[in-house]
Design a protein around this motif. Structure first.
Motif, PDB file in Angstrom:
ATOM      1  N   LEU A   1      55.953   8.339 -49.768  1.00  0.00           N
ATOM      2  CA  LEU A   1      56.322   7.549 -48.605  1.00  0.00           C
ATOM      3  C   LEU A   1      57.704   7.943 -48.090  1.00  0.00           C
ATOM      4  O   LEU A   1      58.538   8.425 -48.855  1.00  0.00           O
ATOM      5  CB  LEU A   1      56.335   6.055 -48.953  1.00  0.00           C
ATOM      6  N   ARG A   2      57.906   7.718 -46.812  1.00  0.00           N
ATOM      7  CA  ARG A   2      59.234   7.859 -46.226  1.00  0.00           C
ATOM      8  C   ARG A   2      59.923   6.499 -46.355  1.00  0.00           C
ATOM      9  O   ARG A   2      59.533   5.527 -45.706  1.00  0.00           O
ATOM     10  CB  ARG A   2      59.151   8.303 -44.763  1.00  0.00           C
ATOM     11  N   ASN A   3      60.908   6.429 -47.207  1.00  0.00           N
ATOM     12  CA  ASN A   3      61.682   5.202 -47.404  1.00  0.00           C
ATOM     13  C   ASN A   3      63.121   5.436 -46.977  1.00  0.00           C
ATOM     14  O   ASN A   3      63.556   6.589 -46.793  1.00  0.00           O
ATOM     15  CB  ASN A   3      61.631   4.760 -48.861  1.00  0.00           C
ATOM     16  N   TYR A   4      63.882   4.339 -46.854  1.00  0.00           N
ATOM     17  CA  TYR A   4      65.245   4.444 -46.346  1.00  0.00           C
ATOM     18  C   TYR A   4      66.203   3.640 -47.224  1.00  0.00           C
ATOM     19  O   TYR A   4      65.890   2.529 -47.659  1.00  0.00           O
ATOM     20  CB  TYR A   4      65.303   3.952 -44.895  1.00  0.00           C
ATOM     21  N   THR A   5      67.348   4.237 -47.491  1.00  0.00           N
ATOM     22  CA  THR A   5      68.361   3.566 -48.298  1.00  0.00           C
ATOM     23  C   THR A   5      69.036   2.472 -47.469  1.00  0.00           C
ATOM     24  O   THR A   5      68.798   2.338 -46.265  1.00  0.00           O
ATOM     25  CB  THR A   5      69.423   4.562 -48.786  1.00  0.00           C
ATOM     26  N   LYS A   6      69.908   1.726 -48.115  1.00  0.00           N
ATOM     27  CA  LYS A   6      70.639   0.664 -47.424  1.00  0.00           C
ATOM     28  C   LYS A   6      71.492   1.233 -46.294  1.00  0.00           C
ATOM     29  O   LYS A   6      71.682   0.595 -45.247  1.00  0.00           O
ATOM     30  CB  LYS A   6      71.505  -0.098 -48.421  1.00  0.00           C
ATOM     31  N   SER A   7      71.965   2.465 -46.487  1.00  0.00           N
ATOM     32  CA  SER A   7      72.798   3.105 -45.464  1.00  0.00           C
ATOM     33  C   SER A   7      71.964   3.795 -44.383  1.00  0.00           C
ATOM     34  O   SER A   7      72.522   4.355 -43.432  1.00  0.00           O
ATOM     35  CB  SER A   7      73.732   4.125 -46.110  1.00  0.00           C
ATOM     36  N   GLY A   8      70.632   3.784 -44.531  1.00  0.00           N
ATOM     37  CA  GLY A   8      69.768   4.379 -43.518  1.00  0.00           C
ATOM     38  C   GLY A   8      69.328   5.793 -43.811  1.00  0.00           C
ATOM     39  O   GLY A   8      68.617   6.411 -42.998  1.00  0.00           O
ATOM     40  N   GLU A   9      69.706   6.344 -44.960  1.00  0.00           N
ATOM     41  CA  GLU A   9      69.326   7.717 -45.310  1.00  0.00           C
ATOM     42  C   GLU A   9      67.843   7.788 -45.649  1.00  0.00           C
ATOM     43  O   GLU A   9      67.308   6.947 -46.367  1.00  0.00           O
ATOM     44  CB  GLU A   9      70.159   8.193 -46.505  1.00  0.00           C
ATOM     45  N   LEU A  10      67.162   8.818 -45.140  1.00  0.00           N
ATOM     46  CA  LEU A  10      65.743   9.025 -45.423  1.00  0.00           C
ATOM     47  C   LEU A  10      65.557   9.551 -46.839  1.00  0.00           C
ATOM     48  O   LEU A  10      66.236  10.498 -47.249  1.00  0.00           O
ATOM     49  CB  LEU A  10      65.137  10.014 -44.424  1.00  0.00           C
ATOM     50  N   ILE A  11      64.631   8.962 -47.565  1.00  0.00           N
ATOM     51  CA  ILE A  11      64.268   9.431 -48.897  1.00  0.00           C
ATOM     52  C   ILE A  11      62.748   9.548 -48.965  1.00  0.00           C
ATOM     53  O   ILE A  11      62.037   8.621 -48.571  1.00  0.00           O
ATOM     54  CB  ILE A  11      64.758   8.460 -49.992  1.00  0.00           C
ATOM     55  N   PHE A  12      62.278  10.698 -49.428  1.00  0.00           N
ATOM     56  CA  PHE A  12      60.851  10.846 -49.699  1.00  0.00           C
ATOM     57  C   PHE A  12      60.598  10.316 -51.110  1.00  0.00           C
ATOM     58  O   PHE A  12      61.098  10.864 -52.086  1.00  0.00           O
ATOM     59  CB  PHE A  12      60.421  12.307 -49.564  1.00  0.00           C
ATOM     60  N   ASN A  13      59.850   9.241 -51.167  1.00  0.00           N
ATOM     61  CA  ASN A  13      59.647   8.505 -52.408  1.00  0.00           C
ATOM     62  C   ASN A  13      58.227   8.717 -52.912  1.00  0.00           C
ATOM     63  O   ASN A  13      57.249   8.289 -52.276  1.00  0.00           O
ATOM     64  CB  ASN A  13      59.899   7.002 -52.149  1.00  0.00           C
ATOM     65  N   GLU A  14      58.101   9.406 -54.048  1.00  0.00           N
ATOM     66  CA  GLU A  14      56.795   9.522 -54.691  1.00  0.00           C
ATOM     67  C   GLU A  14      56.557   8.239 -55.480  1.00  0.00           C
ATOM     68  O   GLU A  14      57.125   8.040 -56.550  1.00  0.00           O
ATOM     69  CB  GLU A  14      56.735  10.742 -55.619  1.00  0.00           C
ATOM     70  N   LEU A  15      55.726   7.388 -54.933  1.00  0.00           N
ATOM     71  CA  LEU A  15      55.523   6.046 -55.482  1.00  0.00           C
ATOM     72  C   LEU A  15      54.214   5.975 -56.248  1.00  0.00           C
ATOM     73  O   LEU A  15      53.156   6.349 -55.730  1.00  0.00           O
ATOM     74  CB  LEU A  15      55.510   5.019 -54.340  1.00  0.00           C
ATOM     75  N   THR A  16      54.288   5.494 -57.479  1.00  0.00           N
ATOM     76  CA  THR A  16      53.097   5.218 -58.276  1.00  0.00           C
ATOM     77  C   THR A  16      53.054   3.727 -58.582  1.00  0.00           C
ATOM     78  O   THR A  16      54.034   3.164 -59.067  1.00  0.00           O
ATOM     79  CB  THR A  16      53.107   6.010 -59.595  1.00  0.00           C
TER      80      THR A  16
ATOM     81  N   LYS B   1      42.960 -10.949 -65.884  1.00  0.00           N
ATOM     82  CA  LYS B   1      43.338 -11.170 -64.496  1.00  0.00           C
ATOM     83  C   LYS B   1      44.657 -10.462 -64.198  1.00  0.00           C
ATOM     84  O   LYS B   1      45.482 -10.279 -65.088  1.00  0.00           O
ATOM     85  CB  LYS B   1      43.465 -12.675 -64.201  1.00  0.00           C
ATOM     86  N   ILE B   2      44.830 -10.091 -62.916  1.00  0.00           N
ATOM     87  CA  ILE B   2      46.040  -9.369 -62.525  1.00  0.00           C
ATOM     88  C   ILE B   2      47.269 -10.242 -62.768  1.00  0.00           C
ATOM     89  O   ILE B   2      47.287 -11.428 -62.434  1.00  0.00           O
ATOM     90  CB  ILE B   2      45.963  -8.950 -61.031  1.00  0.00           C
ATOM     91  N   LYS B   3      48.291  -9.646 -63.366  1.00  0.00           N
ATOM     92  CA  LYS B   3      49.512 -10.379 -63.668  1.00  0.00           C
ATOM     93  C   LYS B   3      50.699  -9.804 -62.890  1.00  0.00           C
ATOM     94  O   LYS B   3      51.457 -10.547 -62.273  1.00  0.00           O
ATOM     95  CB  LYS B   3      49.795 -10.333 -65.171  1.00  0.00           C
ATOM     96  N   TYR B   4      50.867  -8.472 -62.943  1.00  0.00           N
ATOM     97  CA  TYR B   4      51.975  -7.828 -62.242  1.00  0.00           C
ATOM     98  C   TYR B   4      51.509  -6.490 -61.664  1.00  0.00           C
ATOM     99  O   TYR B   4      50.434  -5.979 -62.007  1.00  0.00           O
ATOM    100  CB  TYR B   4      53.146  -7.549 -63.192  1.00  0.00           C
ATOM    101  N   PHE B   5      52.340  -5.934 -60.793  1.00  0.00           N
ATOM    102  CA  PHE B   5      52.209  -4.538 -60.395  1.00  0.00           C
ATOM    103  C   PHE B   5      53.493  -3.822 -60.807  1.00  0.00           C
ATOM    104  O   PHE B   5      54.598  -4.301 -60.519  1.00  0.00           O
ATOM    105  CB  PHE B   5      52.011  -4.397 -58.883  1.00  0.00           C
ATOM    106  N   LEU B   6      53.336  -2.692 -61.485  1.00  0.00           N
ATOM    107  CA  LEU B   6      54.464  -1.859 -61.879  1.00  0.00           C
ATOM    108  C   LEU B   6      54.589  -0.716 -60.894  1.00  0.00           C
ATOM    109  O   LEU B   6      53.629   0.035 -60.676  1.00  0.00           O
ATOM    110  CB  LEU B   6      54.275  -1.312 -63.288  1.00  0.00           C
ATOM    111  N   GLY B   7      55.771  -0.584 -60.280  1.00  0.00           N
ATOM    112  CA  GLY B   7      56.010   0.509 -59.352  1.00  0.00           C
ATOM    113  C   GLY B   7      57.016   1.496 -59.926  1.00  0.00           C
ATOM    114  O   GLY B   7      58.032   1.087 -60.492  1.00  0.00           O
ATOM    115  N   VAL B   8      56.725   2.779 -59.801  1.00  0.00           N
ATOM    116  CA  VAL B   8      57.633   3.842 -60.249  1.00  0.00           C
ATOM    117  C   VAL B   8      58.010   4.675 -59.035  1.00  0.00           C
ATOM    118  O   VAL B   8      57.137   5.196 -58.335  1.00  0.00           O
ATOM    119  CB  VAL B   8      56.983   4.735 -61.324  1.00  0.00           C
ATOM    120  N   GLN B   9      59.317   4.769 -58.757  1.00  0.00           N
ATOM    121  CA  GLN B   9      59.819   5.492 -57.589  1.00  0.00           C
ATOM    122  C   GLN B   9      60.524   6.779 -58.027  1.00  0.00           C
ATOM    123  O   GLN B   9      61.465   6.724 -58.814  1.00  0.00           O
ATOM    124  CB  GLN B   9      60.802   4.622 -56.781  1.00  0.00           C
ATOM    125  N   LYS B  10      60.046   7.891 -57.515  1.00  0.00           N
ATOM    126  CA  LYS B  10      60.640   9.186 -57.849  1.00  0.00           C
ATOM    127  C   LYS B  10      61.122   9.866 -56.571  1.00  0.00           C
ATOM    128  O   LYS B  10      60.352  10.039 -55.622  1.00  0.00           O
ATOM    129  CB  LYS B  10      59.608  10.073 -58.562  1.00  0.00           C
TER     130      LYS B  10
END
Length: 239
Positions: free
Chosen positions: A188-203, A214-223
């Motif tokens: 995904l194209r994500n943005y930092t607090k300062s507005g910088e573009l980061i390509f985030n490989e999200l799992t 039953k579903i309890k949580y979702f774990l997200g890993v950002q690379k």
């Protein structure tokens, strides 16, 4: 008895795959043929839920026999009585799991958050049982990557990282995976607090409650794969 050829079910309790026999305290434990078939099936599916219907068709291959979950519950109960050393969990919806025995597992419960905080990639945990699936935990790598403090992130849905850049095909994949409660990996194209573009490989991976499945949580890993994406774009321009 050659321990190396056996599967350990619990302390002093072993399964001999070749003869399909259970050895407890160096003595065989007599099982009915249905118990043996059931235990074989559970061992083949170690740590994975298997449904009552699948168990039924493995044990009672006479298709004229009507499926009745009571037969499975009774058989599971009898196996537990014969082998109380087994850890067989009931999951919501008529699923059963034989938990694999593991030696010398350290109790790391008190250190889980510290371990997550020291991970190299960004980590988030969100709660889909709350409105809008808010983030309830972020690690230090996440805050370092995006520039937000944990207080600024917790309680919000992670979509704010997209800013106004909502026209991304990966977002449809994420929404579908969340609705179907399955794993997904997208860039995904994500943005930092300062507005910088980061390509985030999200799992994203669903975490289920072991008691009721039953579903309890979702774990997200950002690379952060920004450097790789920029290199790919440069190569495309050169071609």
């Amino acid at each position: 008895m050659n321990i190396n050829l056996l599967i350990k079910l619990s302390n002093n309790c072993y399964w001999e795959p070749k003869t399909q026999a259970v050895i407890y305290d160096n003595h065989p434990v007599p099982l009915t043929s249905n118990m043996t078939t059931l235990l074989t099936l559970l061992i083949e599916h170690y740590d994975r839920p298997i449904s009552s219907i699948d168990i039924f068709f493995h044990i009672w291959d006479d298709y004229d026999k009507e499926f009745n979950p009571k037969h499975i519950r009774s058989l599971i109960s009898n196996l537990r009585k014969r082998l109380p050393c087994l850890i067989i969990n009931n999951y919501y919806g008529g699923h059963y799991v034989l938990k694999k025995f593991r030696d010398n597992i350290p109790d790391i419960t008190d250190y889980v958050l510290e371990i997550l905080d020291q991970a190299k990639n960004g980590l988030t945990i969100s709660d889909p049982n709350q409105p809008d699936n808010p983030v309830i935990f972020v690690n230090e790598a996440f805050t370092d990557l995006f520039g937000y403090t944990s207080e600024e992130v917790i309680g919000r849905n992670c979509r704010f990282l997209q800013g106004e850049d909502r026209d991304q095909t990966g977002l449809d994949e994420v929404r579908e995976a969340l609705s179907k409660q399955r794993d997904v990996t997208v860039t995904l194209r994500n943005y930092t607090k300062s507005g910088e573009l980061i390509f985030n490989e999200l799992t994203i991976s669903p975490i289920f409650d072991k008691k009721n499945n039953k579903i309890k949580y979702f774990l997200g890993v950002q690379k952060n794969v920004t450097a790789v994406q920029k290199l790919i774009q440069q190569i495309k321009r050169m071609i």
